[in-house]
Design a protein around this motif. Structure first.
Motif, PDB file in Angstrom:
ATOM      1  N   GLN A   1      13.830 -12.165   6.154  1.00  0.00           N
ATOM      2  CA  GLN A   1      13.647 -12.967   4.940  1.00  0.00           C
ATOM      3  C   GLN A   1      13.158 -12.100   3.780  1.00  0.00           C
ATOM      4  OE1 GLN A   1      10.996 -15.808   6.809  1.00  0.00           O
ATOM      5  NE2 GLN A   1      12.526 -17.452   6.623  1.00  0.00           N
ATOM      6  N   LEU A   2      12.216 -11.184   4.067  1.00  0.00           N
ATOM      7  CA  LEU A   2      11.736 -10.291   3.019  1.00  0.00           C
ATOM      8  C   LEU A   2      12.847  -9.344   2.577  1.00  0.00           C
ATOM      9  CD1 LEU A   2       9.526  -9.270   1.163  1.00  0.00           C
ATOM     10  CD2 LEU A   2       8.664  -7.865   3.052  1.00  0.00           C
ATOM     11  N   ALA A   3      13.656  -8.898   3.521  1.00  0.00           N
ATOM     12  CA  ALA A   3      14.775  -8.020   3.184  1.00  0.00           C
ATOM     13  C   ALA A   3      15.739  -8.733   2.233  1.00  0.00           C
ATOM     14  CB  ALA A   3      15.508  -7.584   4.459  1.00  0.00           C
TER      15      ALA A   3
ATOM     16  N   GLY B   1      15.401  -2.620   8.058  1.00  0.00           N
ATOM     17  CA  GLY B   1      14.995  -1.334   8.627  1.00  0.00           C
ATOM     18  C   GLY B   1      14.077  -0.554   7.714  1.00  0.00           C
ATOM     19  N   VAL B   2      14.396  -0.540   6.418  1.00  0.00           N
ATOM     20  CA  VAL B   2      13.545   0.161   5.443  1.00  0.00           C
ATOM     21  C   VAL B   2      12.160  -0.478   5.410  1.00  0.00           C
ATOM     22  CG1 VAL B   2      13.199   0.550   2.967  1.00  0.00           C
ATOM     23  CG2 VAL B   2      15.414   1.052   4.006  1.00  0.00           C
ATOM     24  N   ILE B   3      12.120  -1.792   5.396  1.00  0.00           N
ATOM     25  CA  ILE B   3      10.829  -2.494   5.351  1.00  0.00           C
ATOM     26  C   ILE B   3      10.047  -2.242   6.635  1.00  0.00           C
ATOM     27  CG2 ILE B   3       9.695  -4.746   5.172  1.00  0.00           C
ATOM     28  CD1 ILE B   3      12.178  -5.639   3.498  1.00  0.00           C
TER      29      ILE B   3
ATOM     30  N   GLN C   1      10.230   0.354   8.613  1.00  0.00           N
ATOM     31  CA  GLN C   1       9.705   1.724   8.592  1.00  0.00           C
ATOM     32  C   GLN C   1       8.484   1.818   7.689  1.00  0.00           C
ATOM     33  OE1 GLN C   1      13.043   4.179   7.471  1.00  0.00           O
ATOM     34  NE2 GLN C   1      13.499   4.652   9.603  1.00  0.00           N
ATOM     35  N   LEU C   2       8.553   1.193   6.529  1.00  0.00           N
ATOM     36  CA  LEU C   2       7.419   1.226   5.600  1.00  0.00           C
ATOM     37  C   LEU C   2       6.193   0.582   6.246  1.00  0.00           C
ATOM     38  CD1 LEU C   2       6.146   1.754   2.822  1.00  0.00           C
ATOM     39  CD2 LEU C   2       7.018  -0.471   2.120  1.00  0.00           C
ATOM     40  N   GLU C   3       6.383  -0.577   6.871  1.00  0.00           N
ATOM     41  CA  GLU C   3       5.260  -1.267   7.499  1.00  0.00           C
ATOM     42  C   GLU C   3       4.627  -0.434   8.614  1.00  0.00           C
ATOM     43  OE1 GLU C   3       6.290  -5.222   8.762  1.00  0.00           O
ATOM     44  OE2 GLU C   3       6.325  -5.982   6.703  1.00  0.00           O
ATOM     45  N   ARG C   4       5.415   0.440   9.239  1.00  0.00           N
ATOM     46  CA  ARG C   4       4.903   1.299  10.299  1.00  0.00           C
ATOM     47  C   ARG C   4       4.396   2.635   9.759  1.00  0.00           C
ATOM     48  NH1 ARG C   4       9.357   2.322  13.876  1.00  0.00           N
ATOM     49  NH2 ARG C   4      10.720   1.493  12.282  1.00  0.00           N
ATOM     50  N   GLY C   5       4.418   2.807   8.434  1.00  0.00           N
ATOM     51  CA  GLY C   5       3.889   4.032   7.833  1.00  0.00           C
ATOM     52  C   GLY C   5       4.832   5.208   7.915  1.00  0.00           C
TER      53      GLY C   5
END
Length: 185
Positions: free
Chosen positions: A22-24, A32-34, A36-40
């Motif tokens: 939903q955020l994507a 996938g980008v989100i 990765q970002l959330e995992r630092g």
């Protein structure tokens, strides 16, 4: 810092009960980008953070403000963190966080507005509700263009979804406490 940004994005996403997908969709970024970002992982471009902030309906500065695990519920006057404010903090206005962090349901800010400070060129709208009280000086708070003049001891509450701004019409600094729910940074 990327890990802290990722934690903040994940926290806000979950607070808004949004899935990665939903955020994507709302941000125009891939899940996938989100993720990765959330995992630092990685180094997001500023444009990516702007897209996420817009989709989460928060100022981009909130994604950059590190939320530290503060065990104490106390914020000492000498330990207040300055945050960006309406139009970002300038010499004309300062904003200091009174709550230990932004992980709760509300944020409280100590606002000092110098004489003549005027935010009318950038009216603000965001989710939630605000409450303010003038400790000293005076402040004109405009809600949907309607002026509300406040003197020391006066308070105001309004929906943040309505365009609002303020002006210090006096000849002395206005010292105020502003409370927003949910946190806006």
């Amino acid at each position: 810092m990327v890990a802290a940004i990722g934690e903040t994005v994940r926290s806000i996403r979950r607070e808004r009960t949004l899935t990665l997908e939903q955020l994507a969709e709302a941000s125009g970024l891939s899940a996938g980008v989100i993720s990765q970002l959330e995992r630092g992982i990685g180094n997001p471009a500023f444009a990516t953070l702007v897209q996420l902030a817009h989709a989460l309906d928060v100022p981009v500065g909130r994604l950059l403000l590190r939320i530290e695990d503060n065990k104490s519920p106390i914020v000492r006057k000498t330990e207040r963190r300055r945050v960006g404010g309406h139009g970002l903090a300038t010499a004309a206005a300062t904003y200091e966080l009174l709550t230990p962090d932004l992980s709760g349901a509300l944020e409280a800010t100590w606002v000092t507005s110098q004489p003549g400070h005027d935010t009318s060129k950038t009216p603000f709208t965001h989710n939630g509700e605000e409450f303010g009280i003038v400790i000293s000086g005076s402040l004109d708070v405009f809600i949907d263009g309607v002026r509300h003049h406040l003197e020391a001891g006066d308070s105001i509450r309004y929906s943040s979804t309505i365009p609002h701004w303020y002006v210090n019409p006096g000849d002395e600094p206005a010292h105020c406490i502003w409370v927003s729910t949910p946190p806006t940074w």
